[in-house]
Design an enzyme around this catalytic site. Structure first.
Site, PDB file in Angstrom:
ATOM      1  N   SER A 119      44.006  22.480  21.450  1.00  0.00           N
ATOM      2  CA  SER A 119      45.213  22.976  20.792  1.00  0.00           C
ATOM      3  C   SER A 119      45.799  21.970  19.814  1.00  0.00           C
ATOM      4  O   SER A 119      46.752  22.284  19.110  1.00  0.00           O
ATOM      5  CB  SER A 119      46.264  23.332  21.849  1.00  0.00           C
ATOM      6  OG  SER A 119      46.500  22.235  22.707  1.00  0.00           O
ATOM      7  N   HIS A 140      40.703  27.787  18.463  1.00  0.00           N
ATOM      8  CA  HIS A 140      41.927  27.685  19.256  1.00  0.00           C
ATOM      9  C   HIS A 140      42.478  29.076  19.544  1.00  0.00           C
ATOM     10  O   HIS A 140      43.116  29.702  18.701  1.00  0.00           O
ATOM     11  CB  HIS A 140      42.969  26.821  18.525  1.00  0.00           C
ATOM     12  CG  HIS A 140      44.242  26.675  19.286  1.00  0.00           C
ATOM     13  ND1 HIS A 140      45.468  26.509  18.671  1.00  0.00           N
ATOM     14  CD2 HIS A 140      44.497  26.676  20.627  1.00  0.00           C
ATOM     15  CE1 HIS A 140      46.404  26.421  19.594  1.00  0.00           C
ATOM     16  NE2 HIS A 140      45.845  26.516  20.780  1.00  0.00           N
ATOM     17  N   GLU A 152      42.871  30.362  15.796  1.00  0.00           N
ATOM     18  CA  GLU A 152      42.810  29.365  14.721  1.00  0.00           C
ATOM     19  C   GLU A 152      41.389  28.809  14.689  1.00  0.00           C
ATOM     20  O   GLU A 152      40.897  28.294  15.696  1.00  0.00           O
ATOM     21  CB  GLU A 152      43.792  28.214  14.980  1.00  0.00           C
ATOM     22  CG  GLU A 152      45.247  28.551  14.735  1.00  0.00           C
ATOM     23  CD  GLU A 152      46.146  27.340  14.910  1.00  0.00           C
ATOM     24  OE1 GLU A 152      46.947  27.069  14.013  1.00  0.00           O
ATOM     25  OE2 GLU A 152      46.059  26.667  15.959  1.00  0.00           O
ATOM     26  N   ASN A 190      50.705  24.675  16.716  1.00  0.00           N
ATOM     27  CA  ASN A 190      51.441  23.683  17.499  1.00  0.00           C
ATOM     28  C   ASN A 190      52.207  22.673  16.655  1.00  0.00           C
ATOM     29  O   ASN A 190      53.148  22.063  17.138  1.00  0.00           O
ATOM     30  CB  ASN A 190      50.501  22.983  18.479  1.00  0.00           C
ATOM     31  CG  ASN A 190      50.222  23.854  19.681  1.00  0.00           C
ATOM     32  OD1 ASN A 190      51.113  24.507  20.209  1.00  0.00           O
ATOM     33  ND2 ASN A 190      48.972  23.903  20.113  1.00  0.00           N
TER      34      ASN A 190
END
Length: 283
Positions: A119, A140, A152, A190
């Site tokens: 992540s 991800h 992702e 993130n």
């Protein structure tokens, strides 16, 4: 390149979810975990989720049976020798991931793509421990994997176009939406989400508002489906802390400094939902 057989490493919440969506999309899947109990639980969790979908009328009983028939347990990493793609979903720790990728590089066939569900950790750095950096990529997935539509796809410095195109095509077949992202700390999701969660923790730390009221503001005022502190508990406060540390180390910017209260909770073992206590208590 044609992907037919997939190994997913790590039978936890993310790994079992990834294995499930791959099996539902028609891939033959090996779910790997060195911990036999974790492996059994991962497969049982998949069966329970599919059973709930049958009860709700989302899938037929036959679909559940066919999906489960495509899933096989694996406790040996050398089983990757029969796979076209390996997706790593182990703990968010660079040393652990590098060790996994070093071994995979030795046992997976030369054509196989090695993907990480990290992540926040750099794909380029993970790829560097292998002899096939052009075949290493980030996938991800979002949690919970069977529900969330986004993946992702992170290209490392040496990731080839052929590798990217194969993974993009597979993501479409999983009925997910692929988004191409460059290899920067935290990627997109993130890099935006974790500083918001960290700032929410600061508002509690500084006595601005209670966790409940912070979450009420974001849900009722900003139309978020879940408050940032409840979300942090769901993700795991240890995971939130590790991602903030990656952002802080990667950018060297004080705006990414983890809140001291976050560190304190993690040291206390208050990791959120999985430990029974975080910003909220769970029975």
């Amino acid at each position: 390149m044609t992907i037919k057989k997939v190994m997913v490493i790590g039978a936890g919440q993310m790994g079992s979810g990834i294995a499930q969506v791959c099996a539902q999309a028609g891939y033959e899947v090996l779910l790997h975990d060195m911990n036999e109990e974790a492996l059994k639980k991962g497969l049982n969790d998949i069966e329970k989720r599919l059973a709930r979908n049958v009860e709700k009328g989302k899938i037929a009983e036959e679909d559940k049976s066919v999906t489960m028939s495509r899933l096989s347990p694996s406790s040996e990493l050398k089983d990757a020798a029969t796979c076209d793609l390996v997706i790593e979903a182990v703990v968010e720790n660079m040393d652990v991931k590098e060790a996994v990728f070093r071994e995979l590089d030795q046992v997976a066939p030369s054509h196989a793509i090695l993907a990480s569900n990290t992540s926040s950790l750099p794909i380029t750095e993970i790829a560097a421990v292998t002899q096939r950096p052009e075949q290493v990529i980030g996938m991800h997935f979002m949690n919970p994997v069977p529900v969330m539509k986004l993946v992702e796809i992170i290209r490392g410095l040496q990731t080839s176009d052929e590798t990217y195109e194969a993974i993009q095509k597979m993501t479409d077949e999983l009925r997910k939406t692929p988004v191409e992202v460059k290899d920067f700390p935290g990627f997109v999701s993130n890099r935006i989400l974790m500083p918001m969660i960290n700032e929410a923790i600061y508002t509690v730390y500084e006595g601005v508002a209670t966790p409940e009221d912070v979450d009420h503001v974001m849900k009722l005022g900003m139309n978020h489906p879940m408050g940032p502190l409840a979300l942090a508990d769901f993700i795991g406060l240890d995971t939130c802390l590790s991602i903030m540390e990656v952002l802080h180390d990667g950018f060297g910017d004080s705006k990414y400094r983890p809140c001291p209260l976050l560190r304190q909770y993690v040291k206390a073992g208050w990791l959120g939902k999985k430990s029974g206590r975080g910003f909220y208590q769970y029975s």
